[in-house]
Scaffold this active site. Structure first.
Site, PDB file in Angstrom:
ATOM      1  N   ASN A  45      -1.339  19.692 -19.542  1.00  0.00           N
ATOM      2  CA  ASN A  45      -1.869  18.761 -20.540  1.00  0.00           C
ATOM      3  C   ASN A  45      -1.901  19.357 -21.944  1.00  0.00           C
ATOM      4  OD1 ASN A  45      -2.366  16.605 -18.756  1.00  0.00           O
ATOM      5  ND2 ASN A  45      -4.301  17.527 -18.100  1.00  0.00           N
ATOM      6  N   ARG A  55      -3.096  22.573 -12.613  1.00  0.00           N
ATOM      7  CA  ARG A  55      -2.172  21.577 -13.163  1.00  0.00           C
ATOM      8  C   ARG A  55      -2.603  21.077 -14.542  1.00  0.00           C
ATOM      9  NH1 ARG A  55       0.696  16.363 -10.117  1.00  0.00           N
ATOM     10  NH2 ARG A  55       1.684  15.548 -11.990  1.00  0.00           N
ATOM     11  N   ARG A  74       0.813  -1.225   0.000  1.00  0.00           N
ATOM     12  CA  ARG A  74       0.000   0.000   0.000  1.00  0.00           C
ATOM     13  C   ARG A  74       0.844   1.271   0.000  1.00  0.00           C
ATOM     14  NH1 ARG A  74      -3.151  -3.102   3.857  1.00  0.00           N
ATOM     15  NH2 ARG A  74      -4.989  -3.966   2.810  1.00  0.00           N
ATOM     16  N   GLU A  81      -4.202  17.581  -9.946  1.00  0.00           N
ATOM     17  CA  GLU A  81      -4.745  17.990 -11.234  1.00  0.00           C
ATOM     18  C   GLU A  81      -6.231  18.332 -11.165  1.00  0.00           C
ATOM     19  OE1 GLU A  81      -2.943  16.333 -15.096  1.00  0.00           O
ATOM     20  OE2 GLU A  81      -4.951  15.474 -15.066  1.00  0.00           O
ATOM     21  N   GLU A  87       8.064  17.930 -25.852  1.00  0.00           N
ATOM     22  CA  GLU A  87       7.617  18.241 -24.493  1.00  0.00           C
ATOM     23  C   GLU A  87       8.328  19.485 -23.957  1.00  0.00           C
ATOM     24  OE1 GLU A  87       4.900  17.600 -21.820  1.00  0.00           O
ATOM     25  OE2 GLU A  87       5.354  15.680 -22.783  1.00  0.00           O
ATOM     26  N   HIS A 110       6.187   9.990 -27.862  1.00  0.00           N
ATOM     27  CA  HIS A 110       5.302  10.860 -27.086  1.00  0.00           C
ATOM     28  C   HIS A 110       5.510  12.335 -27.434  1.00  0.00           C
ATOM     29  CE1 HIS A 110       2.951  12.361 -23.702  1.00  0.00           C
ATOM     30  NE2 HIS A 110       3.978  13.126 -23.371  1.00  0.00           N
ATOM     31  N   HIS A 154      -1.706  17.050 -25.043  1.00  0.00           N
ATOM     32  CA  HIS A 154      -1.852  15.672 -24.578  1.00  0.00           C
ATOM     33  C   HIS A 154      -3.192  15.002 -24.864  1.00  0.00           C
ATOM     34  CE1 HIS A 154       1.856  16.699 -22.563  1.00  0.00           C
ATOM     35  NE2 HIS A 154       1.987  15.454 -22.160  1.00  0.00           N
ATOM     36  N   LYS A 200       7.337  22.932 -13.912  1.00  0.00           N
ATOM     37  CA  LYS A 200       6.461  21.852 -13.456  1.00  0.00           C
ATOM     38  C   LYS A 200       6.365  21.825 -11.938  1.00  0.00           C
ATOM     39  CE  LYS A 200       4.771  17.313 -14.251  1.00  0.00           C
ATOM     40  NZ  LYS A 200       4.784  16.092 -15.094  1.00  0.00           N
ATOM     41  N   HIS A 206      -2.318  11.927 -26.938  1.00  0.00           N
ATOM     42  CA  HIS A 206      -2.472  10.564 -26.420  1.00  0.00           C
ATOM     43  C   HIS A 206      -3.271   9.696 -27.391  1.00  0.00           C
ATOM     44  CE1 HIS A 206      -1.625  11.442 -21.881  1.00  0.00           C
ATOM     45  NE2 HIS A 206      -0.525  11.338 -22.604  1.00  0.00           N
ATOM     46  N   LYS A 212       2.798  11.460 -10.866  1.00  0.00           N
ATOM     47  CA  LYS A 212       1.882  10.623 -11.642  1.00  0.00           C
ATOM     48  C   LYS A 212       2.517   9.264 -11.925  1.00  0.00           C
ATOM     49  CE  LYS A 212      -0.914  13.989 -14.203  1.00  0.00           C
ATOM     50  NZ  LYS A 212      -1.307  14.437 -15.555  1.00  0.00           N
TER      51      LYS A 212
END
Length: 368
Positions: free
Chosen positions: A256, A252, A128, A248, A192, A275, A259, A238, A263, A150
């Site tokens: 994106n 935040r 966990r 997010e 990016e 990417h 993206h 960032k 994506h 993330k």
């Protein structure tokens, strides 16, 4: 030597759940054990790395930790986005359990964006949650994916649909590792880097336009100050955004930019297109559509097209709108029947715009 020493001038991420440093230092791998041990008291560490990076740097990190008295093991998985899956994660978790890591121990994610996602997900799930340190070795991971917590695995329905927010103990960036990257991978990652300039820093965008970042990275040659400064600036941007909005829920989302359609292009290509290239195509796609909708000046799309072309990156997607739209329907940024997109009405400034999901069909047609 501590990661918190003043001479490292660490960038700090201050989230609600954790405060941690990002250090950008050429040669950091030469004293990696001291840096790692300054942020964790783990007695056992699993170094998660893909098959490519493990061969280059895995033994350097593991040998240094073992010599320092920490029991370290490499947990390797096959390189490639196609292996960023739940079954891969499950196999690595069984290996981690076999090495008898406890809740006080640590996982190091050593590699690019896929490794960071998978290493972070393993750290989030094992018992966990155990400690995590990122050591990114790709440009894409240095400027973006290693920062912010993330973690993710892909499903057949789309990219990054399973994951968590798991902040690391630290992010340790050694730009010298960039010298082992192929040129096409470096160019791809610049999509990016350019995103950060376009959505947050006009001066960075101008610097990237006038001085190609990839021209300064050569095998067996020192990394330039220009490259280090660009990496550091992206990390600072960032860190600032993540510190304001860890999960997010608001600001935040500006990260994106590039993206949503990006994506979808990745998934449609079965992840054969990089990417950064997909981010670049999305930025151009979205801003062409925005200009035709009257949301932005057409000059923004032209500026993006010019800089991406100078980095040998594509500005138009090989896929038709009806091939991309099904992937957008599964995008994790969707909320019910709406989706939030990111626009740059001026270079260096981003805005969020929430639209009906059906309107994405129109944007796909307009931006093609």
């Amino acid at each position: 030597m501590s990661i918190h020493d003043n001479n490292h001038d660490a960038i700090m991420v201050s989230c609600a759940s954790k405060r941690y440093p990002i250090v950008v230092e050429t040669g950091a791998l030469s004293h990696i054990a001291k840096l790692v041990m300054s942020v964790t008291d783990a007695s056992r560490i699993c170094v998660i790395s893909d098959s490519t990076v493990a061969a280059l740097y895995g033994h350097i990190v593991c040998d240094a930790l073992n010599e320092a008295g920490v029991l370290a093991h490499i947990v390797e998985f096959p390189a490639g986005e196609q292996h960023k899956t739940i079954p891969t994660c499950a196999r690595m978790l069984e290996r981690i359990a076999g090495y008898e890591l406890t809740r006080s121990d640590c996982i190091i994610a050593l590699g690019g964006g896929v490794t960071g996602d998978m290493g972070g997900l393993c750290a989030a799930l094992y018992m966990r949650g155990i400690q995590l340190i990122h050591i990114p070795t790709s440009l894409l991971a240095m400027v973006d994916s290693s920062i912010g917590g993330k973690t993710a695995a892909d499903l057949e329905a789309g990219k990054n649909l399973v994951g968590s927010f798991t902040q690391p103990q630290a992010v340790i960036i050694d730009p010298a590792t960039l010298t082992t990257l192929p040129k096409n991978v470096l160019h791809d990652a610049c999509g990016e880097v350019i995103k950060y300039g376009a959505m947050a820093d006009a001066a960075l965008f101008e610097e990237l336009s006038s001085h190609r970042l990839t021209d300064d990275i050569h095998t067996n040659e020192p990394i330039s100050e220009h490259t280090c400064a660009s990496i550091r600036r992206c990390a600072e941007i960032k860190a600032q955004v993540v510190s304001q909005d860890e999960c997010e829920s608001s600001i935040r989302q500006v990260l994106n930019f590039g993206h949503t359609i990006g994506h979808a292009i990745e998934a449609a290509s079965n992840f054969s297109i990089g990417h950064g290239s997909c981010v670049g195509m999305d930025m151009c796609y979205m801003m062409r559509a925005a200009a035709r909708k009257g949301w932005a000046d057409s000059n923004i799309a032209r500026q993006l097209e010019d800089i991406l072309t100078s980095y040998d990156l594509p500005i138009r997607t090989p896929f038709l709108p009806n091939e991309l739209y099904p992937f957008i329907l599964h995008d994790k940024k969707r909320r019910g029947d709406t989706i939030t997109i990111v626009l740059t009405p001026t270079i260096g400034h981003a805005e969020l715009k929430t639209i009906p999901i059906q309107e994405m069909r129109e944007l796909l047609e307009l931006g093609a």
